[in-house]
Design an enzyme around this catalytic site. Sequence first.
Site, PDB file in Angstrom:
ATOM      1  N   ASP A  38       0.835  -1.206   0.000  1.00 35.44           N
ATOM      2  CA  ASP A  38       0.000   0.000   0.000  1.00 35.44           C
ATOM      3  C   ASP A  38       0.873   1.260   0.000  1.00 35.44           C
ATOM      4  OD1 ASP A  38      -2.276   1.473   0.044  1.00 35.44           O
ATOM      5  OD2 ASP A  38      -2.871   0.964   2.082  1.00 35.44           O
ATOM      6  N   ASN A  40       1.345   3.364  -2.891  1.00 38.68           N
ATOM      7  CA  ASN A  40       1.920   3.765  -4.191  1.00 38.68           C
ATOM      8  C   ASN A  40       1.438   5.152  -4.609  1.00 38.68           C
ATOM      9  OD1 ASN A  40       2.998   1.227  -4.270  1.00 38.68           O
ATOM     10  ND2 ASN A  40       1.534   0.405  -5.730  1.00 38.68           N
ATOM     11  N   TRP A  43       3.039   7.860  -2.541  1.00 39.72           N
ATOM     12  CA  TRP A  43       4.456   8.003  -2.941  1.00 39.72           C
ATOM     13  C   TRP A  43       4.548   8.908  -4.167  1.00 39.72           C
ATOM     14  CZ3 TRP A  43       7.362   7.122  -7.293  1.00 39.72           C
ATOM     15  CH2 TRP A  43       8.743   7.025  -7.132  1.00 39.72           C
ATOM     16  N   HIS A  55       2.682   3.043  -8.841  1.00 41.01           N
ATOM     17  CA  HIS A  55       2.495   1.608  -9.098  1.00 41.01           C
ATOM     18  C   HIS A  55       3.713   1.042  -9.835  1.00 41.01           C
ATOM     19  CE1 HIS A  55      -1.442   1.936  -7.524  1.00 41.01           C
ATOM     20  NE2 HIS A  55      -1.979   2.563  -8.560  1.00 41.01           N
ATOM     21  N   SER A  83      -7.163  -5.946  -5.908  1.00 38.66           N
ATOM     22  CA  SER A  83      -8.285  -6.580  -5.214  1.00 38.66           C
ATOM     23  C   SER A  83      -9.542  -6.508  -6.078  1.00 38.66           C
ATOM     24  CB  SER A  83      -8.544  -5.867  -3.878  1.00 38.66           C
ATOM     25  OG  SER A  83      -9.190  -4.635  -4.106  1.00 38.66           O
ATOM     26  N   GLU A  85     -12.076  -5.149  -5.304  1.00 45.83           N
ATOM     27  CA  GLU A  85     -12.642  -3.799  -5.097  1.00 45.83           C
ATOM     28  C   GLU A  85     -11.892  -2.750  -5.931  1.00 45.83           C
ATOM     29  OE1 GLU A  85     -11.909  -5.891  -2.372  1.00 45.83           O
ATOM     30  OE2 GLU A  85     -14.022  -6.473  -2.340  1.00 45.83           O
ATOM     31  N   TRP A  87     -11.423  -2.477  -8.967  1.00 44.70           N
ATOM     32  CA  TRP A  87     -12.050  -2.123 -10.250  1.00 44.70           C
ATOM     33  C   TRP A  87     -12.736  -0.765 -10.168  1.00 44.70           C
ATOM     34  CZ3 TRP A  87     -10.552  -4.898 -14.246  1.00 44.70           C
ATOM     35  CH2 TRP A  87     -10.237  -6.262 -14.080  1.00 44.70           C
ATOM     36  N   LEU A 149      11.444 -20.197  -4.083  1.00 46.95           N
ATOM     37  CA  LEU A 149      10.320 -19.399  -3.593  1.00 46.95           C
ATOM     38  C   LEU A 149       9.103 -19.485  -4.518  1.00 46.95           C
ATOM     39  CD1 LEU A 149       9.585 -16.829  -1.603  1.00 46.95           C
ATOM     40  CD2 LEU A 149       9.945 -15.556  -3.706  1.00 46.95           C
ATOM     41  N   ARG A 206       1.860  -4.983   6.112  1.00 50.59           N
ATOM     42  CA  ARG A 206       1.111  -3.962   5.358  1.00 50.59           C
ATOM     43  C   ARG A 206       1.885  -2.647   5.456  1.00 50.59           C
ATOM     44  NH1 ARG A 206      -5.159  -2.760   4.252  1.00 50.59           N
ATOM     45  NH2 ARG A 206      -4.785  -1.031   2.847  1.00 50.59           N
ATOM     46  N   ARG A 212      -5.419  -2.286   8.469  1.00 47.19           N
ATOM     47  CA  ARG A 212      -6.634  -3.078   8.220  1.00 47.19           C
ATOM     48  C   ARG A 212      -6.298  -4.163   7.196  1.00 47.19           C
ATOM     49  NH1 ARG A 212      -7.917   2.122   6.224  1.00 47.19           N
ATOM     50  NH2 ARG A 212      -7.386   2.262   4.020  1.00 47.19           N
ATOM     51  N   GLU A 225       1.274 -13.597  12.301  1.00 48.76           N
ATOM     52  CA  GLU A 225       1.820 -12.424  12.984  1.00 48.76           C
ATOM     53  C   GLU A 225       1.730 -11.227  12.033  1.00 48.76           C
ATOM     54  OE1 GLU A 225       2.861 -12.368  16.112  1.00 48.76           O
ATOM     55  OE2 GLU A 225       2.465 -14.511  16.352  1.00 48.76           O
TER      56      GLU A 225
END
Length: 264
Positions: A38, A40, A43, A55, A83, A85, A87, A149, A206, A212, A225
């Site tokens: 979160d 971008n 920034w 982005h 996400s 959301e 859109w 990874l 985050r 959140r 954690e």
Amino acid sequence: MLHKLIRRKPERQNQSLAERISHTKKDQIPEHIAIIMDGNGRWAKKRALPRVAGHHEGMKTVRKITRLANDLGVGALTVYAFSTENWKRPKLEVDFIMRLPEEFLGTYLPELIEQNVRVVMMGENDTLPRHTQEAVRKAMEATKNNTGLILNFALNYGSRAEIAQAMQKIAQLVEEGSLSSSEVTEDLISQHLMTCELPEPDLLIRTSGEVRLSNFMLWQLAYTEFWFTETLWPDFDENCLLDAVDSYQNRNRRYGGLKGEESN
Ligand code: FPP
């Protein structure tokens, strides 16, 4: 409060990155790290740039953090790139983000292959633009046998939709008679989620000061954690990831029980 949580230990401040990495590797490394990337937009705004520039810079951070996570021996890294959301954002911004997987994988796929990274994706694939689907599909195919990874892109992902979809599949099995309702256990639900091949995240990060979950991995984060930082995602660097892992290494994970002498 947040600031207190993220202050770097004085003994870490003078260490080189290589020293810090080697120090961190001596302790337990999280098997799965999930990140809500979160900040971008902020920034970019701070630099009087368009949001999409943030982005784009954030994409470069994904590269940096993937490399270090792999080097540390993290098993899986899930990054929340878009996400269900998102859109609602302006079309120009959405179109730009949807081009990023192509640019990221077009540019960095050779080094991901060299680093033995496997690319996977979770989210609603069918409603993504064709070009985005194709870029991800190619990368998944090219890296499917890699054993390092797992880089999991959460793209067009929403946790509630994921849980609802899992419930529909399970309900269908019950309706057909191939499953009884008493067989609907926590494990069975986990097996029907998009993360069925991944361990649950040990550490959630985050960035940008927001505290959140934003509909991210609600089921999977039950015992994870959490680590929050005010650093904006494009500024998140190797030292920030090491701060988060150091903090994780100092947590006492009890999973609802007691640890050590307390449990005797
Ligand atoms: C949230 O910041 C960020 C996003 C919705 C997009 C995240 C995407 C990337 C970091 C790039 C992904 C890279 C690849 C390779 C797909 P925000 O825009 O909400 O920031 P703000 O809260 O400061 O406005």
